[in-house]
Design a protein around this motif. Sequence first.
Motif, mmCIF file in Angstrom:
data_model
loop_
_atom_site.group_PDB
_atom_site.id
_atom_site.type_symbol
_atom_site.label_atom_id
_atom_site.label_comp_id
_atom_site.label_asym_id
_atom_site.label_seq_id
_atom_site.Cartn_x
_atom_site.Cartn_y
_atom_site.Cartn_z
ATOM 1 N N GLN A 627 0.960 -0.940 0.118
ATOM 2 C CA GLN A 627 0.101 0.088 -0.022
ATOM 3 C C GLN A 627 0.745 1.279 -0.148
ATOM 4 O OE1 GLN A 627 -4.028 0.063 2.121
ATOM 5 N NE2 GLN A 627 -3.011 1.939 3.241
ATOM 6 N N SER A 665 -6.589 -1.675 -5.847
ATOM 7 C CA SER A 665 -7.449 -0.925 -5.605
ATOM 8 C C SER A 665 -6.912 0.595 -5.502
ATOM 9 C CB SER A 665 -8.168 -1.299 -4.503
ATOM 10 O OG SER A 665 -7.448 -1.324 -3.208
ATOM 11 N N ARG A 667 -8.016 4.122 -3.363
ATOM 12 C CA ARG A 667 -9.021 4.715 -2.495
ATOM 13 C C ARG A 667 -8.881 6.127 -2.154
ATOM 14 N NH1 ARG A 667 -12.120 1.646 1.667
ATOM 15 N NH2 ARG A 667 -12.384 3.278 3.609
ATOM 16 N N TYR A 668 -9.858 6.851 -2.108
ATOM 17 C CA TYR A 668 -9.938 8.326 -1.486
ATOM 18 C C TYR A 668 -10.680 8.289 -0.116
ATOM 19 C CZ TYR A 668 -11.328 13.218 -1.285
ATOM 20 O OH TYR A 668 -11.476 14.376 -0.865
ATOM 21 N N GLU A 669 -10.064 9.004 0.659
ATOM 22 C CA GLU A 669 -10.759 9.196 1.922
ATOM 23 C C GLU A 669 -10.324 10.553 2.420
ATOM 24 O OE1 GLU A 669 -11.512 6.235 5.850
ATOM 25 O OE2 GLU A 669 -9.947 5.622 4.242
ATOM 26 N N PHE A 678 -15.630 8.332 1.725
ATOM 27 C CA PHE A 678 -14.460 7.346 1.029
ATOM 28 C C PHE A 678 -15.050 7.016 -0.233
ATOM 29 C CE2 PHE A 678 -16.921 3.936 3.074
ATOM 30 C CZ PHE A 678 -16.781 2.925 1.844
ATOM 31 N N GLN A 680 -13.879 4.069 -3.325
ATOM 32 C CA GLN A 680 -12.759 2.919 -3.598
ATOM 33 C C GLN A 680 -12.982 2.393 -5.043
ATOM 34 O OE1 GLN A 680 -10.871 0.554 -0.621
ATOM 35 N NE2 GLN A 680 -11.594 -0.981 -1.515
ATOM 36 N N ARG A 682 -11.954 -0.891 -7.195
ATOM 37 C CA ARG A 682 -11.072 -2.178 -7.137
ATOM 38 C C ARG A 682 -11.206 -3.080 -8.278
ATOM 39 N NH1 ARG A 682 -12.158 -7.475 -4.148
ATOM 40 N NH2 ARG A 682 -10.260 -8.334 -3.591
ATOM 41 N N THR A 735 -18.770 3.542 -2.223
ATOM 42 C CA THR A 735 -18.453 4.773 -1.926
ATOM 43 C C THR A 735 -19.268 4.762 -0.572
ATOM 44 O OG1 THR A 735 -18.653 7.194 -2.177
ATOM 45 C CG2 THR A 735 -20.368 5.760 -3.094
#
Length: 786
Positions: A627, A665, A667-669, A678, A680, A682, A735
């Motif tokens: 990650q 994946s 991801r935005y958070e 969030f 995501q 994938r 989301t």
Amino acid sequence: MVPAQDNCKLTISGVVMDESGAVLPGASVQLNNTNRGTATTALGKFAIEKLCKGRYTILVQYLGYQPFEKTIALENSADFSINLQPSEQVLQEVIVADHATTATRSNSTASLNSRQLAEVNGKSLGETLQNLSGLNSIQSGPAIFKPVIHGVHSQRILILNNGIRQEGQQWGAEHAPEIDPFVAHNITVVKDAGAIKYGTDALGGVIVVTPAELPTDQKMGGEIHLVGNSNGRAGTVSGLLEGGIKNAKGWGWRLQGTSRRSGDANTPEYVLSNTGFREMNYSASVGHHSENSGFEIFYSRFNTTIGILKGSVNESTADLATAMNREVPANTSDFTYAIREPRQEVTHNLIKVNSHFNCDKNIYRLQYGLQINNRKEFDVRRGASLTALPALAYTLYTHTFDAERETTISDLHTRCIGWNGMVQDNNKLDGTQTLPFIPNFRNYSTGVFWIEKFSHRKADYDFGLRYDYRHYQVAGFNFQNKLYKTEFGFGNVTASAGAAIKLSETTSFITNAGSAWRPPNVAELYSLGTHQSAAAIEYGLLLDEVTSQVNKIENSNVAPEHALKWVNTLKYQKGKWQLEATAYVNYIFNYIYLKPRGITETGRGPFVYFRYTQTDASFTGIDASSQYELSKKFSVRVGTSLLRARDVTQKDFLIFIPPNRGDVSLRYESLKNEKTFFAQMRLKCVAQQNRAPRIVTTAEILAAKDQGIDLFIQDSRNFDFLAAPEAYALLSVTTGLSLPLHNTKLDFRLSAENITNTRYREYTNRMRYFANEIGRNVSVAINLSF
């Protein structure tokens, strides 16, 4: 001190990590003496905004770690990096309360915390666990998922449900665990053979389903979960209510219930007729905990009805041959919620009583569990009166007993010794008008264990040893409807050794080597006839002995499985990078598996048939994930699971082994004003299983049979009826938004799986012979916590 009100635009933010630098998602971050708090994100981050100047005490808590507490004078916004330290005392107290962990730091583990579980609400346990590296599932249609760890499943995986060893009719690959995931606060998977505390069978690993600890304050709280799915037009409602007892310090209680219903699932092209399910579950618990003692009483009931694909039923051998090559399965009809034959009806009741007390440097724990499992399987039978009767019906009573003493020898040394006992009584229900698929039996099991744990500078070590003995008493009927009775036993030793070493501030290494064993279960020994849920005929290892009424297992070559497993894990974290890689080898002597043997006809139609067989098998593989934090709000994750399994004795491949797979994946958070958003995306890629046995089609078998030829007398190699499905890729998007509302929290989630509506088949799905997997599924979830 009450904060001043002149500047209430300040923020306390940061990241919570363990001692090795790995982030801890889902950690609780609270400001003492205020109602302000939050949980860390998937990246371990937190932010509490709109704070005034003043003094605040930050309290950070995470299961199995020492609480972190710090008082600050807030003049300007502050950002912290918080490293939590493991606490053996905390772990012991958690085990006392609800057996939240079976793992030590030298075990190779993976886990889903409450936040991660909330993102997959509404799925079964087997589906939920597919999100963890190294875990897959073996299926029987769209509603039955059974966990697979490093290529092995069923009797080779222990499942601990609230501290109790889960015992049902789990011998069937299409018998899913009778556990409601909404009960869980977290789920931990031990992927090595080191969890020897709980008995035989953990050749693949241990799955630990842990509820939250009971509350001890008088405030009442709870949760409501609503989930809707487009595929199957499914809906889920789950609720929880808990609190303490007024003027009764240390007492807590909890009530929980879940209802799920789905109609027929859909592939991109057609309906999967008769694949709906209904589920109704509930649980209740009460307990009292003080500093030196405590007890809990827990009860749960799991009740489900599951339809089996109608297209797996055939009336003639010609239909069977055609069914495996049809574009659309036979007996396909319009969508409905109705569940007809073939189907399963299962109820599982669990009662648990446990207690603990501290005396000097010792902690004593006692636990008793009673499980009552009722399983009925309804077949498509010739004659309306027979169709209404179950073709298979059993009631299994399981009593489990656990006692242990954990002693603190020094600050760096602990010892745990204990005893486990189990008594099982399984009986066929009258009125099925069929020969028993498995005989009635009683199982008496006992075991003792010894575990030592040491800490030395930057390393932790543990060593374990146990002995188990299992005795069976069996009574059943053979093909001639003649009664046979027998009894026999197995005994063996289990051992493990592990170490967790901190190589540097950024790198740690975990290694665990262990031997484990398990005796063959009654189904593997005595299966006899049609198993409609698997769309197959199955015969046990002792078919010949049963037919000839040999009453002693010593007259056969049956032996218990014995596994040697070595697992090594490397963890690295520095700055924005996180990396974890696990390599393993698992060699199983006398491995028992269902081997395809051909096609046969019964009074209920033709079926492919399998026979349990023993061989030596090896499973080797790698699980890896990485990650990278692209920015404060964006992160990317890449993971892969590679597995190689082999029939060592026959120098051949095994059937139904999960193919290699990988995922990536993005991801935005974002965390602002205590609101979390969030999104995501994938992509999951699954390779074709090229390490599969040879293909012998049903048409080839039938053609040879018409000529009086048995294709398998001279050639005993493994085979499959169809080639392994092609590789596939699935795209999913999720989301979610979390909103604090006074003393409550409201979560919204919208997700779409298989968003491109890809047509594919999963190699480990027993129904892949007849139908494709489900198509696009859009899910909407609303969770209210108060």
